[in-house]
Design a protein around this motif. Structure first.
Motif, PDB file in Angstrom:
ATOM      1  N   ALA A 127      19.370  25.248 -20.874  1.00  0.00           N
ATOM      2  CA  ALA A 127      18.124  25.974 -21.151  1.00  0.00           C
ATOM      3  C   ALA A 127      16.914  25.146 -20.727  1.00  0.00           C
ATOM      4  O   ALA A 127      15.960  25.665 -20.123  1.00  0.00           O
ATOM      5  N   GLU A 128      16.938  23.828 -21.034  1.00  0.00           N
ATOM      6  CA  GLU A 128      15.814  22.957 -20.630  1.00  0.00           C
ATOM      7  C   GLU A 128      15.693  22.862 -19.116  1.00  0.00           C
ATOM      8  O   GLU A 128      14.602  22.895 -18.557  1.00  0.00           O
ATOM      9  N   VAL A 129      16.870  22.719 -18.440  1.00  0.00           N
ATOM     10  CA  VAL A 129      16.862  22.644 -16.973  1.00  0.00           C
ATOM     11  C   VAL A 129      16.276  23.916 -16.376  1.00  0.00           C
ATOM     12  O   VAL A 129      15.440  23.866 -15.461  1.00  0.00           O
ATOM     13  N   GLN A 130      16.699  25.038 -16.858  1.00  0.00           N
ATOM     14  CA  GLN A 130      16.208  26.298 -16.313  1.00  0.00           C
ATOM     15  C   GLN A 130      14.727  26.488 -16.599  1.00  0.00           C
ATOM     16  O   GLN A 130      13.975  26.992 -15.751  1.00  0.00           O
TER      17      GLN A 130
ATOM     18  N   LEU B 212       9.359  26.193  -9.989  1.00  0.00           N
ATOM     19  CA  LEU B 212       9.347  27.276  -8.999  1.00  0.00           C
ATOM     20  C   LEU B 212       8.049  28.070  -9.061  1.00  0.00           C
ATOM     21  O   LEU B 212       7.525  28.510  -8.027  1.00  0.00           O
ATOM     22  N   GLU B 213       7.512  28.260 -10.268  1.00  0.00           N
ATOM     23  CA  GLU B 213       6.240  28.986 -10.376  1.00  0.00           C
ATOM     24  C   GLU B 213       5.118  28.203  -9.691  1.00  0.00           C
ATOM     25  O   GLU B 213       4.291  28.779  -8.974  1.00  0.00           O
TER      26      GLU B 213
ATOM     27  N   GLN C 112       3.132  29.278  -6.312  1.00  0.00           N
ATOM     28  CA  GLN C 112       1.671  29.319  -6.273  1.00  0.00           C
ATOM     29  C   GLN C 112       1.145  28.554  -5.056  1.00  0.00           C
ATOM     30  O   GLN C 112       0.253  29.019  -4.344  1.00  0.00           O
ATOM     31  N   ARG C 113       1.751  27.373  -4.824  1.00  0.00           N
ATOM     32  CA  ARG C 113       1.314  26.592  -3.654  1.00  0.00           C
ATOM     33  C   ARG C 113       1.661  27.326  -2.350  1.00  0.00           C
ATOM     34  O   ARG C 113       0.882  27.338  -1.403  1.00  0.00           O
ATOM     35  N   LEU C 114       2.842  27.926  -2.282  1.00  0.00           N
ATOM     36  CA  LEU C 114       3.247  28.640  -1.067  1.00  0.00           C
ATOM     37  C   LEU C 114       2.330  29.824  -0.792  1.00  0.00           C
ATOM     38  O   LEU C 114       1.977  30.095   0.367  1.00  0.00           O
ATOM     39  N   ARG C 115       1.934  30.528  -1.859  1.00  0.00           N
ATOM     40  CA  ARG C 115       1.023  31.658  -1.646  1.00  0.00           C
ATOM     41  C   ARG C 115      -0.335  31.160  -1.148  1.00  0.00           C
ATOM     42  O   ARG C 115      -0.968  31.789  -0.291  1.00  0.00           O
ATOM     43  N   GLY C 116      -0.786  30.008  -1.717  1.00  0.00           N
ATOM     44  CA  GLY C 116      -2.040  29.439  -1.233  1.00  0.00           C
ATOM     45  C   GLY C 116      -1.926  29.022   0.238  1.00  0.00           C
ATOM     46  O   GLY C 116      -2.853  29.262   1.046  1.00  0.00           O
TER      47      GLY C 116
ATOM     48  N   THR D 119      11.455  32.987  -4.805  1.00  0.00           N
ATOM     49  CA  THR D 119      11.336  34.092  -5.780  1.00  0.00           C
ATOM     50  C   THR D 119      12.713  34.468  -6.312  1.00  0.00           C
ATOM     51  O   THR D 119      12.901  34.704  -7.522  1.00  0.00           O
ATOM     52  N   THR D 120      13.694  34.532  -5.408  1.00  0.00           N
ATOM     53  CA  THR D 120      15.070  34.811  -5.823  1.00  0.00           C
ATOM     54  C   THR D 120      15.570  33.726  -6.772  1.00  0.00           C
ATOM     55  O   THR D 120      16.199  34.013  -7.810  1.00  0.00           O
TER      56      THR D 120
END
Length: 463
Positions: free
Chosen positions: A12-15, A22-23, A27-31, A369-370
């Motif tokens: 659970a902590e890893v995920q 990933l979020e 965010q960086r990839l969208r920028g 995203t996947t």
């Protein structure tokens, strides 16, 4: 259960951590995607083909001019090398010619010194008289005579000291003064005086000695009249009886005979060879003049060669300056051409890189995203499993607490039993110690008893 629960908590902590990562990455990839879109919009296709083509044509023209100038410079260098080589040869010829002239001058000076000594120009008194009468530059008889080769010795034998005689225009002008000369040996002959020759002796069939002498001005030919030339001593002796009064015959070797006398002179004094030296001096003077003229011509050729070298050098330097300027322009054009072409290539590469980066960003966004959705699903599953494990953990905790209480009671009972066993063991060890001491005392008493029995027995036997 605890191991499975711990693994579930870790999952659970890893995920959760992965979701957060990933979020942030999304965010960086969208920028970055927005930034690439702006760069693609700002990137314009500036076509510099015309500029590059124009620069290429200018470079081609300049390269053609450079090749032409290099060819001209090579031709100049070749001509310069040939001219320098020719100049070097000329300079060597000048040095050789100068050395030859100096050698000839030295030989001429040495020969002239010998001739001057032979002509008596070293007698002080005579030289003083000659200087007083302005006759220093007057030629000597031996200096003007030209004799048929081979007969020089015969003519010198006949003329003797008259070879050093000064040639004057009129003897009467200096006769009285010469008669008063106190010391010295000085002879004078008069120029252009045609004396009457003595009667020829046709019976001798010999040429007169004067016929073997050539001179620019006839002087003192009377000294040779009546003297005939014979090819050998045998011929001279065979003709001696035919000689008339005042006539004589002389051979090439200087064997001189008269009707009633003969003379041979073998001493080579300093007058010997005057005529031959005079001819050598004349020839050597001509050779010196020709050598000096040749040296002058060679020096002129050398000067012309140096001027040609300087001219070719100046031409080469001018061509080199032009070539340097042209190469500078060519280098600038090549630089501009290269920079413009590189800029175009970089612009094209930049556009392709932006397109590729945008595609990579889009692909990475989809993949991440996947991954994010997968991580969220696995986190949800772990949370559900954690909720189910919480009830089980409470039950197990109660059982564990009861087991811990039972364990404490059992441990207390075991402690009491252990203390009782320890006390009994101590008592046992005390009893064993007393038993051992009693056994030792018994053995000592038995030994004493035996000793007493022996003493008693010994006493009994003694009584």
């Amino acid at each position: 259960f605890n191991s499975q629960a711990s693994l579930n908590d870790q999952e659970a902590e890893v995920q959760a951590s992965r979701i957060e990562h990933l979020e942030q990455l999304l965010q960086r990839l969208r920028g970055r995607q927005d930034e690439l879109a702006l760069q693609q919009e700002a990137q314009q296709d500036h076509s510099g083909g015309e500029v590059v083509h124009q620069l290429a044509e200018e470079i081609t023209g300049l390269e053609t001019q450079s090749r032409d100038l290099n060819i001209k410079i090579d031709e100049c260098l070749k001509a310069l090398g040939q001219t320098r080589e020719a100049l070097l040869l000329r300079e060597r010829e000048v040095e050789a010619a100068r050395a030859a002239v100096q050698e000839m001058r030295h030989e001429l000076a040495s020969l002239q010194a010998v001739q001057d000594a032979a002509l008596g120009q070293s007698v002080q008194e005579a030289e003083t008289w000659i200087a007083q009468h302005n006759l220093t530059a007057t030629p000597r008889l031996g200096e003007t005579l030209a004799v048929v080769p081979g007969w020089e010795r015969a003519v010198e034998t006949v003329l003797g000291h008259f070879l050093s005689a000064l040639q004057v225009d009129n003897l009467d002008n200096v006769a009285a003064s010469l008669a008063e000369l106190p010391e010295g040996d000085l002879a004078l002959v008069e120029l252009n005086q045609h004396s009457q020759p003595a009667a020829e002796n046709s019976d001798l069939e010999l040429p007169g000695l004067h016929s073997l002498v050539r001179a620019d001005a006839v002087s003192a030919m009377s000294l040779l009249h009546g003297i005939y030339a014979a090819q050998s001593t045998t011929v001279a002796l065979s003709k001696r009886n035919l000689l008339q009064a005042g006539q004589s015959i002389i051979t090439r070797e200087g064997f001189w005979i008269g009707a009633d006398w003969m003379r041979v002179l073998h001493d080579h004094d300093q007058e010997a060879g005057i005529i031959e030296r005079g001819q050598q001096l004349e020839t050597l003077n001509v050779q010196v003049e020709e050598a000096e003229q040749h040296l002058t011509e060679l020096q002129q050729h050398v000067s012309a060669g140096r001027e040609a070298v300087e001219r070719i050098e100046m031409q080469r330097e001018e061509l080199q300056r032009t070539l340097n300027q042209l190469n500078q322009n060519l280098g600038q054009r090549r630089t501009d051409h290269g920079v413009t072409r590189v800029k175009l290539e970089e612009a094209g590469a930049r556009r392709e890189r932006l397109i590729k980066d945008a595609a990579d960003i889009t692909e990475q966004l989809e993949a991440e995203t996947t991954s994010l959705n997968t991580a969220r699903e696995r986190l949800r599953e772990a949370e559900l499993l954690r909720e189910g494990q919480a009830e089980t953990r409470r039950e197990l905790q109660a059982e564990r607490e009861q087991a811990d209480a039972d364990l404490l009671a059992a441990r207390e009972q075991a402690r009491l039993k252990r203390d009782e066993f320890y006390a009994l063991n101590v008592e046992k060890e005390g009893l064993q110690s007393r038993l051992a001491a009693s056994e030792t005392a018994r053995q000592r008493l038995e030994k004493q008893q035996q000793e007493l029995a022996q003493q008693q027995e010994h006493l009994t036997s003694g009584i």
